[in-house]
Design a protein around this motif. Structure first.
Motif, PDB file in Angstrom:
ATOM      1  N   GLY A 109       0.798  -1.218   0.000  1.00 50.79           N
ATOM      2  CA  GLY A 109       0.000   0.000   0.000  1.00 50.79           C
ATOM      3  C   GLY A 109       0.830   1.267   0.000  1.00 50.79           C
ATOM      4  N   ILE A 110       2.043   1.186  -0.582  1.00 55.33           N
ATOM      5  CA  ILE A 110       2.937   2.343  -0.644  1.00 55.33           C
ATOM      6  C   ILE A 110       3.454   2.506  -2.067  1.00 55.33           C
ATOM      7  N   THR A 111       4.149   3.601  -2.318  1.00 53.43           N
ATOM      8  CA  THR A 111       4.722   3.824  -3.642  1.00 53.43           C
ATOM      9  C   THR A 111       6.051   3.079  -3.777  1.00 53.43           C
ATOM     10  N   VAL A 112       6.476   2.900  -5.007  1.00 58.56           N
ATOM     11  CA  VAL A 112       7.780   2.273  -5.263  1.00 58.56           C
ATOM     12  C   VAL A 112       8.882   3.108  -4.615  1.00 58.56           C
ATOM     13  N   GLU A 113       8.777   4.424  -4.716  1.00 62.39           N
ATOM     14  CA  GLU A 113       9.784   5.303  -4.124  1.00 62.39           C
ATOM     15  C   GLU A 113       9.871   5.110  -2.612  1.00 62.39           C
ATOM     16  N   GLN A 114       8.722   4.968  -1.959  1.00 58.15           N
ATOM     17  CA  GLN A 114       8.731   4.729  -0.512  1.00 58.15           C
ATOM     18  C   GLN A 114       9.360   3.375  -0.194  1.00 58.15           C
ATOM     19  N   LEU A 115       9.071   2.382  -1.009  1.00 56.09           N
ATOM     20  CA  LEU A 115       9.616   1.046  -0.785  1.00 56.09           C
ATOM     21  C   LEU A 115      11.132   1.037  -0.944  1.00 56.09           C
ATOM     22  N   LEU A 116      11.632   1.732  -1.947  1.00 56.95           N
ATOM     23  CA  LEU A 116      13.069   1.745  -2.211  1.00 56.95           C
ATOM     24  C   LEU A 116      13.825   2.750  -1.354  1.00 56.95           C
ATOM     25  N   GLY A 117      13.104   3.603  -0.645  1.00 58.07           N
ATOM     26  CA  GLY A 117      13.764   4.561   0.238  1.00 58.07           C
ATOM     27  C   GLY A 117      14.318   5.769  -0.478  1.00 58.07           C
ATOM     28  N   GLY A 118      13.814   6.086  -1.637  1.00 58.72           N
ATOM     29  CA  GLY A 118      14.285   7.247  -2.392  1.00 58.72           C
ATOM     30  C   GLY A 118      15.406   6.853  -3.331  1.00 58.72           C
ATOM     31  N   LEU A 119      15.437   7.475  -4.456  1.00 60.68           N
ATOM     32  CA  LEU A 119      16.449   7.171  -5.461  1.00 60.68           C
ATOM     33  C   LEU A 119      17.481   8.282  -5.506  1.00 60.68           C
ATOM     34  N   ALA A 120      18.736   7.931  -5.697  1.00 63.93           N
ATOM     35  CA  ALA A 120      19.820   8.903  -5.793  1.00 63.93           C
ATOM     36  C   ALA A 120      20.088   9.226  -7.255  1.00 63.93           C
ATOM     37  N   ALA A 121      20.551  10.433  -7.512  1.00 65.79           N
ATOM     38  CA  ALA A 121      20.931  10.823  -8.866  1.00 65.79           C
ATOM     39  C   ALA A 121      22.120   9.980  -9.315  1.00 65.79           C
ATOM     40  N   ALA A 122      22.170   9.666 -10.591  1.00 65.53           N
ATOM     41  CA  ALA A 122      23.228   8.803 -11.114  1.00 65.53           C
ATOM     42  C   ALA A 122      24.614   9.401 -10.970  1.00 65.53           C
ATOM     43  N   ASP A 123      24.706  10.727 -10.913  1.00 69.14           N
ATOM     44  CA  ASP A 123      26.022  11.369 -10.807  1.00 69.14           C
ATOM     45  C   ASP A 123      26.432  11.653  -9.365  1.00 69.14           C
ATOM     46  N   ARG A 124      25.700  11.080  -8.412  1.00 66.22           N
ATOM     47  CA  ARG A 124      25.997  11.312  -6.995  1.00 66.22           C
ATOM     48  C   ARG A 124      26.210   9.995  -6.267  1.00 66.22           C
ATOM     49  N   CYS A 125      27.035  10.043  -5.250  1.00 65.29           N
ATOM     50  CA  CYS A 125      27.272   8.885  -4.399  1.00 65.29           C
ATOM     51  C   CYS A 125      25.972   8.575  -3.650  1.00 65.29           C
TER      52      CYS A 125
END
Length: 66
Positions: free
Chosen positions: A43-59
């Motif tokens: 019952g949550i979003t993919v973003e919530q499940l993954l804990g937020g996504l980081a930009a590809a050019d960032r650690c």
């Protein structure tokens, strides 16, 4: 576990129990479809499940550009 058992969760997600156990034990990484099904079951979003996504050019750990 909200669904009570791997078999119940697997049924809700329409995947095999072996698939879920493989992911839980680190033997398998799953797939984008599995992530979508897990988010829907929770019952949550993919973003919530993954804990937020980081930009590809960032650690992903510290956020420094790299």
């Amino acid at each position: 576990m909200a669904y009570g058992s791997w078999s119940c969760l697997a049924e809700v997600m329409d995947v095999s129990v072996a698939c879920l156990e493989g992911i839980a034990r680190g033997r398998d990484h799953g797939s984008p479809g599995t992530v979508q099904r897990a988010a829907k079951a929770a019952g949550i979003t993919v973003e919530q499940l993954l804990g937020g996504l980081a930009a590809a050019d960032r650690c992903p750990t510290c956020g420094r550009s790299g």
